[in-house]
Design a protein around this motif. Structure first.
Motif, PDB file in Angstrom:
ATOM      1  N   VAL A 166       0.844  -1.204   0.000  1.00  0.00           N
ATOM      2  CA  VAL A 166       0.000   0.000   0.000  1.00  0.00           C
ATOM      3  C   VAL A 166       0.878   1.253   0.000  1.00  0.00           C
ATOM      4  O   VAL A 166       0.660   2.186  -0.779  1.00  0.00           O
ATOM      5  CB  VAL A 166      -0.958   0.008   1.220  1.00  0.00           C
ATOM      6  CG1 VAL A 166      -1.653   1.359   1.362  1.00  0.00           C
ATOM      7  CG2 VAL A 166      -1.989  -1.103   1.093  1.00  0.00           C
ATOM      8  N   ALA A 167       1.896   1.270   0.857  1.00  0.00           N
ATOM      9  CA  ALA A 167       2.780   2.440   0.941  1.00  0.00           C
ATOM     10  C   ALA A 167       3.481   2.674  -0.401  1.00  0.00           C
ATOM     11  O   ALA A 167       3.652   3.820  -0.832  1.00  0.00           O
ATOM     12  CB  ALA A 167       3.797   2.256   2.058  1.00  0.00           C
ATOM     13  N   CYS A 168       3.875   1.601  -1.062  1.00  0.00           N
ATOM     14  CA  CYS A 168       4.550   1.742  -2.361  1.00  0.00           C
ATOM     15  C   CYS A 168       3.595   2.321  -3.413  1.00  0.00           C
ATOM     16  O   CYS A 168       3.987   3.184  -4.208  1.00  0.00           O
ATOM     17  CB  CYS A 168       5.075   0.388  -2.836  1.00  0.00           C
ATOM     18  SG  CYS A 168       6.444  -0.225  -1.829  1.00  0.00           S
ATOM     19  N   TYR A 169       2.356   1.855  -3.422  1.00  0.00           N
ATOM     20  CA  TYR A 169       1.380   2.418  -4.369  1.00  0.00           C
ATOM     21  C   TYR A 169       1.175   3.908  -4.081  1.00  0.00           C
ATOM     22  O   TYR A 169       1.104   4.729  -4.989  1.00  0.00           O
ATOM     23  CB  TYR A 169       0.030   1.698  -4.269  1.00  0.00           C
ATOM     24  CG  TYR A 169       0.047   0.234  -4.669  1.00  0.00           C
ATOM     25  CD1 TYR A 169       0.625  -0.186  -5.862  1.00  0.00           C
ATOM     26  CD2 TYR A 169      -0.545  -0.737  -3.852  1.00  0.00           C
ATOM     27  CE1 TYR A 169       0.624  -1.535  -6.222  1.00  0.00           C
ATOM     28  CE2 TYR A 169      -0.545  -2.080  -4.204  1.00  0.00           C
ATOM     29  CZ  TYR A 169       0.035  -2.474  -5.398  1.00  0.00           C
ATOM     30  OH  TYR A 169       0.031  -3.802  -5.744  1.00  0.00           O
ATOM     31  N   LEU A 170       1.069   4.255  -2.785  1.00  0.00           N
ATOM     32  CA  LEU A 170       0.855   5.663  -2.421  1.00  0.00           C
ATOM     33  C   LEU A 170       2.037   6.512  -2.863  1.00  0.00           C
ATOM     34  O   LEU A 170       1.863   7.606  -3.409  1.00  0.00           O
ATOM     35  CB  LEU A 170       0.652   5.802  -0.900  1.00  0.00           C
ATOM     36  CG  LEU A 170      -0.650   5.232  -0.335  1.00  0.00           C
ATOM     37  CD1 LEU A 170      -0.627   5.264   1.192  1.00  0.00           C
ATOM     38  CD2 LEU A 170      -1.858   6.021  -0.847  1.00  0.00           C
ATOM     39  N   LEU A 171       3.238   6.002  -2.636  1.00  0.00           N
ATOM     40  CA  LEU A 171       4.430   6.746  -3.047  1.00  0.00           C
ATOM     41  C   LEU A 171       4.408   6.967  -4.564  1.00  0.00           C
ATOM     42  O   LEU A 171       4.640   8.082  -5.048  1.00  0.00           O
ATOM     43  CB  LEU A 171       5.690   5.973  -2.637  1.00  0.00           C
ATOM     44  CG  LEU A 171       7.002   6.541  -3.176  1.00  0.00           C
ATOM     45  CD1 LEU A 171       7.285   7.917  -2.586  1.00  0.00           C
ATOM     46  CD2 LEU A 171       8.176   5.594  -2.880  1.00  0.00           C
ATOM     47  N   ALA A 172       4.111   5.907  -5.303  1.00  0.00           N
ATOM     48  CA  ALA A 172       4.091   6.008  -6.770  1.00  0.00           C
ATOM     49  C   ALA A 172       3.071   7.058  -7.215  1.00  0.00           C
ATOM     50  O   ALA A 172       3.362   7.909  -8.065  1.00  0.00           O
ATOM     51  CB  ALA A 172       3.755   4.647  -7.379  1.00  0.00           C
TER      52      ALA A 172
END
Ligand code: M6R
Length: 368
Positions: A166-172
């Motif tokens: 989830v954090a990676c998607y948000l960062l992207a």
């Protein structure tokens, strides 16, 4: 303390809808824009980034592999993913326009800590994705995105992994928003798809009995293969790691397209092969996966396929079919990994192993 579950790991698997929802909470401002409060990187610094290197170990590394697909797709910034234990020893090319993203559930992994120290000594900015407030890695980073999984006790990471995704998607999405490579409505659409994920994960968990039966039927198995493509490839690797860690079985994950380049020689009568089938889309991924599945089945493998609801094309080739909710390919890891976690947990339990304290492993690895 285990909420009626036998293991912390099982409790944590079932906490995943909540953990994912918590990690998404408060990320949209009233104007609809994505906000990452603890980010501490200015818009100018983000616009300056021309390369991203993700460093992590174990399960967190697999989250990084998924992140590469998402970040490159949405931001068009080139991304490398590297094991933190290897990173500094290859003399990586780093400068102030390289963003290094360190993913660590515990925030204490020594390999990852040493890697970020090296990156900062080369003037790169470091962003940590971490589940443990105030731990060493976020303290030594320029910026942080905290995941909100709550404490993870089981040595085998589960909810830690989903919240890292989830954090990676948000960062992207955030970088895409700042750089203007994606527009508001598209970002909002992906955010809505993400916000639907807790319900989808709950649906998968409601089908746990099917996976448990499957696991109990495999107590005599010596070896298991996992196949995936695209974002499903790291899911295959993670499924194999879970099985090694807690069931002590030989397990390997492959990119399905690599089968014919060697691993297919391993296939023999009755070998269980778990296949993460990508959603049907405009590309050839789904069809190519089916031909890989046909190849192993023709050689006697038992094909256990994870495929989206409504995918009838897969039916003739699946000895066992586990249904997944219909979601976009980039987000599919959030649902596809769950049956693999359940499978490993139940099989290890049936074999009589201590699921929460597997032999030879520690929850955080503080030596290099
Ligand atoms: O705390 P970290 O995310 O830095 O830990 C990295 C790995 O040690 C960890 O993911 C390990 O592979 C787990 N036991 C996986 O279940």
């Amino acid at each position: 303390e285990k909420d009626g579950h036998d293991w912390f790991m099982r409790k944590e698997i079932f906490e995943q809808p909540r953990a994912v929802a918590d990690s998404l909470l408060g990320r949209r401002s009233t104007s609809g824009l994505l906000q990452l409060d603890e980010m501490r990187l200015s818009d100018d610094e983000i616009r300056d980034i021309d390369k991203i290197i993700i460093i992590a170990a174990g399960t967190s590394f697999y989250a990084g592999m998924v992140a590469k697909y998402a970040i490159e797709h949405w931001t068009r910034i080139p991304v490398e993913v590297e094991l933190s234990s290897e990173f500094r020893y290859r003399d990586p090319i780093l400068d102030h326009s390289t963003l290094v993203v360190a993913i660590s559930q515990s925030g204490e992994t020594a390999d990852t800590l040493q890697a970020i120290r090296h990156a900062r000594s080369q003037r790169s900015k470091v962003l940590a994705i971490c589940n443990t407030n105030g731990s060493t890695i976020p303290r030594e980073s320029d910026a942080v995105i905290y995941t909100h999984a709550g404490p993870e006790i089981g040595v085998a990471s589960t909810k830690g992994f989903l919240t890292q995704l989830v954090a990676c998607y948000l960062l992207a999405l955030y970088v895409a928003q700042v750089k203007g490579t994606r527009f508001g409505d598209e970002i909002e659409e992906v955010m809505s798809q993400l916000e639907a994920m807790p319900d989808h994960i709950a649906t998968v968990l409601a089908g746990a009995e099917q996976v448990y039966d499957l696991a109990r039927a495999h107590t005599g198995t010596r070896s298991v293969l996992f196949l995936g493509r695209h974002a499903g490839y790291p899911v295959a690797l993670e499924g194999a790691l879970k099985l090694k860690e807690i069931a002590y079985l030989h397990a390997e994950g492959f990119a399905a397209g690599e089968l014919k380049h060697g691993p297919i020689a391993l296939v023999e009568q009755g070998l269980p092969v778990l296949c993460v089938v990508p959603p049907r889309g405009r590309d050839q991924l789904h069809e190519k996966m089916i031909s890989g599945i046909q190849e192993v089945r023709a050689r006697g493998a038992q094909t256990i396929c994870l495929a989206e609801e409504g995918d009838t094309r897969i039916e003739p080739y699946a000895d066992v079919l586990i249904r997944l909710p219909k979601v976009p390919v980039l987000l599919q890891p959030l649902v596809a990994v769950v049956p693999l976690q359940l499978f490993a947990c139940e099989l290890a339990t049936a074999l009589g192993h201590d699921v929460d304290q597997p032999r030879n492993l520690a929850k955080s690895v503080t030596v290099e």
